[in-house]
Design a protein around this motif. Structure first.
Motif, PDB file in Angstrom:
ATOM      1  N   UNK A  22       0.830  -1.204   0.000  1.00 13.84           N
ATOM      2  CA  UNK A  22       0.000   0.000   0.000  1.00 13.84           C
ATOM      3  C   UNK A  22       0.869   1.261   0.000  1.00 13.84           C
ATOM      4  N   UNK A  23       0.215   2.419  -0.059  1.00 12.77           N
ATOM      5  CA  UNK A  23       0.910   3.699  -0.015  1.00 12.77           C
ATOM      6  C   UNK A  23      -0.035   4.741   0.584  1.00 12.77           C
ATOM      7  N   UNK A  24       0.519   5.664   1.369  1.00 15.16           N
ATOM      8  CA  UNK A  24      -0.298   6.705   1.992  1.00 15.16           C
ATOM      9  C   UNK A  24      -0.115   8.068   1.337  1.00 15.16           C
ATOM     10  N   UNK A  25       0.835   8.162   0.414  1.00 19.08           N
ATOM     11  CA  UNK A  25       1.165   9.464  -0.163  1.00 19.08           C
ATOM     12  C   UNK A  25      -0.038  10.203  -0.767  1.00 19.08           C
ATOM     13  N   UNK A  26      -0.870   9.578  -1.578  1.00 19.52           N
ATOM     14  CA  UNK A  26      -1.966  10.320  -2.215  1.00 19.52           C
ATOM     15  C   UNK A  26      -3.045  10.808  -1.253  1.00 19.52           C
ATOM     16  N   UNK A  27      -2.931  10.465   0.006  1.00 25.91           N
ATOM     17  CA  UNK A  27      -3.845  10.968   1.034  1.00 25.91           C
ATOM     18  C   UNK A  27      -3.190  12.023   1.921  1.00 25.91           C
ATOM     19  N   UNK A  28      -1.856  12.055   1.951  1.00 27.13           N
ATOM     20  CA  UNK A  28      -1.135  12.878   2.922  1.00 27.13           C
ATOM     21  C   UNK A  28      -0.310  13.999   2.320  1.00 27.13           C
ATOM     22  N   UNK A  29       0.220  13.807   1.110  1.00 29.35           N
ATOM     23  CA  UNK A  29       1.111  14.804   0.538  1.00 29.35           C
ATOM     24  C   UNK A  29       0.864  14.956  -0.953  1.00 29.35           C
ATOM     25  N   UNK A  30       1.289  16.087  -1.477  1.00 30.86           N
ATOM     26  CA  UNK A  30       1.163  16.349  -2.903  1.00 30.86           C
ATOM     27  C   UNK A  30       2.511  16.802  -3.441  1.00 30.86           C
ATOM     28  N   UNK A  76      -5.742   0.908  -3.211  1.00 31.65           N
ATOM     29  CA  UNK A  76      -6.562   0.114  -2.288  1.00 31.65           C
ATOM     30  C   UNK A  76      -6.854  -1.281  -2.814  1.00 31.65           C
ATOM     31  N   UNK A  77      -6.940  -1.411  -4.146  1.00 29.90           N
ATOM     32  CA  UNK A  77      -7.304  -2.719  -4.722  1.00 29.90           C
ATOM     33  C   UNK A  77      -6.094  -3.528  -5.162  1.00 29.90           C
ATOM     34  N   UNK A  78      -5.188  -2.926  -5.921  1.00 23.82           N
ATOM     35  CA  UNK A  78      -3.984  -3.617  -6.397  1.00 23.82           C
ATOM     36  C   UNK A  78      -2.973  -2.568  -6.820  1.00 23.82           C
ATOM     37  N   UNK A  79      -2.045  -2.247  -5.928  1.00 24.43           N
ATOM     38  CA  UNK A  79      -1.109  -1.150  -6.159  1.00 24.43           C
ATOM     39  C   UNK A  79      -0.256  -1.348  -7.409  1.00 24.43           C
ATOM     40  N   UNK A  80       0.019  -2.585  -7.776  1.00 18.71           N
ATOM     41  CA  UNK A  80       0.911  -2.844  -8.908  1.00 18.71           C
ATOM     42  C   UNK A  80       0.267  -2.611 -10.266  1.00 18.71           C
ATOM     43  N   UNK A  81      -1.004  -2.264 -10.302  1.00 18.72           N
ATOM     44  CA  UNK A  81      -1.622  -1.954 -11.582  1.00 18.72           C
ATOM     45  C   UNK A  81      -1.200  -0.567 -12.082  1.00 18.72           C
ATOM     46  N   UNK A  93       2.961  -1.069   4.681  1.00 13.67           N
ATOM     47  CA  UNK A  93       2.178  -2.281   4.932  1.00 13.67           C
ATOM     48  C   UNK A  93       0.721  -1.983   5.266  1.00 13.67           C
ATOM     49  N   UNK A  94       0.452  -0.769   5.797  1.00 14.13           N
ATOM     50  CA  UNK A  94      -0.893  -0.455   6.259  1.00 14.13           C
ATOM     51  C   UNK A  94      -1.789  -0.021   5.106  1.00 14.13           C
ATOM     52  N   UNK A  95      -3.016  -0.512   5.052  1.00 18.41           N
ATOM     53  CA  UNK A  95      -3.943  -0.124   3.982  1.00 18.41           C
ATOM     54  C   UNK A  95      -4.433   1.301   4.154  1.00 18.41           C
ATOM     55  N   UNK A  96      -4.884   1.936   3.074  1.00 18.34           N
ATOM     56  CA  UNK A  96      -5.417   3.302   3.160  1.00 18.34           C
ATOM     57  C   UNK A  96      -6.793   3.300   3.815  1.00 18.34           C
ATOM     58  N   UNK A  97      -7.327   4.480   4.146  1.00 19.27           N
ATOM     59  CA  UNK A  97      -8.662   4.540   4.735  1.00 19.27           C
ATOM     60  C   UNK A  97      -9.709   3.918   3.800  1.00 19.27           C
ATOM     61  N   UNK A  98     -10.579   3.131   4.340  1.00 21.39           N
ATOM     62  CA  UNK A  98     -11.585   2.448   3.520  1.00 21.39           C
ATOM     63  C   UNK A  98     -12.535   3.450   2.870  1.00 21.39           C
ATOM     64  N   UNK A  99     -12.723   3.313   1.561  1.00 21.93           N
ATOM     65  CA  UNK A  99     -13.690   4.114   0.797  1.00 21.93           C
ATOM     66  C   UNK A  99     -13.458   5.617   0.912  1.00 21.93           C
TER      67      UNK A  99
END
Length: 341
Positions: A22-30, A76-81, A93-99
């Motif tokens: 997973x990745x948190x960047x698109x929720x936390x930083x630009x 959230x579904x498949x980061x490697x796409x 390792x932690x998933x992003x916030x659901x929905x």
């Protein structure tokens, strides 16, 4: 600090694996490039997956637009796409916030590139991919202000650099000043090759801008070693810039900027003699921190002693780039360096 032989190694660059999907960047930083394009992070300096453009769109149109929504859903579904996400070291390792894909609150961190060009020709830097994928090498001051206005006044962390030398921009100091004025509690830093602080006036502008930390990339303690990677660079000019900024800061009774000497370790500059010389020079001019950086440039000759997994890393564990946030955390309580890396 963990042992270098353990699973959690001391490392500057670790390629992602299945344990971090997973990745948190698109929720936390630009991250914003010189032509106004938004991308996921600095790993996409070549702009392979643009997410909007601040020259034509408002902040919310970009940040909560269709491209960002698509990226968040893909993570959230498949980061490697998403090709740029494959092997990215920013993965967690932690998933992003659901929905939570639209209506995302303003990011707390900003990585912004005012200028995509550079005066040096470092072998590990793909200038063609960076400069060739920018519609404009220099960001307009108006575009910069629009980005800052979009994240203000709650921005907590800003890196004023990315694919080029930001201090080649004629409005660099005014940009930092504007970001500081609109986000008084933000920690602002920049990384530079140090060639544009050669006059007292330029150094004073750095001090007046309100920047918190200035990282000088200097990979050697002599011209002969330094120029092997920093092609066209002048060690004496950069060293004098560090010396002058520290001296002027101290003379004026200022606490900022923190001056950091970042030194990438290669096969030709990792001798004990060269590293000890760098330590002596850093102490001589009062640099706040000297940080050894492991070589992440695959085409270059990496250090044979200091590399990911090497037991020798424990010899320099208190000076390595990865432990710099911990060292700064022991200082003034308002330091939040590297929080989003």
């Amino acid at each position: 600090m963990t042992d270098a032989s353990s699973d959690k190694q001391i490392a500057t660059w670790i390629r992602a694996d299945d344990s971090r999907p997973f990745c948190a960047r698109p929720w936390q930083q630009i991250t914003v490039l010189s032509d106004g394009s938004a991308v996921c992070a600095c790993v996409d300096a070549a702009k392979t997956n643009p997410l909007g453009n601040f020259r034509f769109q408002t902040f919310d149109e970009v940040w909560n637009g269709k491209s960002y929504e698509k990226l968040r859903r893909a993570i959230a579904s498949d980061i490697d796409q998403t090709p740029i996400c494959v092997g990215c070291p920013n993965r967690i390792a932690e998933p992003p916030p659901a929905d939570y894909f639209t209506g995302v609150q303003k990011p707390e961190a900003l990585f912004i590139e005012s200028y995509a060009g550079c005066n040096l020709a470092c072998p590990g830097c793909d200038r063609e991919s960076i400069e060739g994928n920018r519609d404009e090498l220099a960001m307009s001051l108006d575009a910069f202000k629009r980005v800052i206005d979009g994240v203000s006044p709650t921005l907590k962390y800003m890196e004023f650099h990315l694919g080029g030398e930001n201090y080649m921009h004629k409005d660099a100091h005014e940009m930092v000043t504007y970001a500081r004025k609109n986000n008084p509690n933000c920690f602002i830093l920049s990384s530079t090759n140090g060639h544009f602080f050669h006059t007292e006036e330029r150094c004073q502008k750095v001090l007046d801008s309100g920047i918190d930390a200035l990282i000088f990339s200097v990979d050697g303690a002599r011209q002969e070693t330094y120029e092997k990677y920093r092609v066209n660079g002048r060690f004496d000019r950069v060293f004098e810039a560090m010396k002058k900024i520290v001296a002027m800061r101290n003379a004026q009774g200022l606490r900022r900027p923190i001056v950091i000497w970042r030194y990438i370790l290669f096969e030709w500059n990792d001798s004990r003699e060269e590293m000890d010389l760098a330590r002596r020079l850093a102490e001589e001019i009062g640099v706040d921190h000297l940080a050894w950086h492991l070589n992440a440039v695959s085409i270059m000759q990496s250090s044979k002693r200091y590399h990911i997994g090497s037991p020798h890393l424990m010899e320099i564990k208190d000076e390595i780039w990865d432990t710099l946030p911990e060292r700064l955390a022991d200082g003034p309580k308002d330091v939040k360096f590297d929080r989003y890396r």
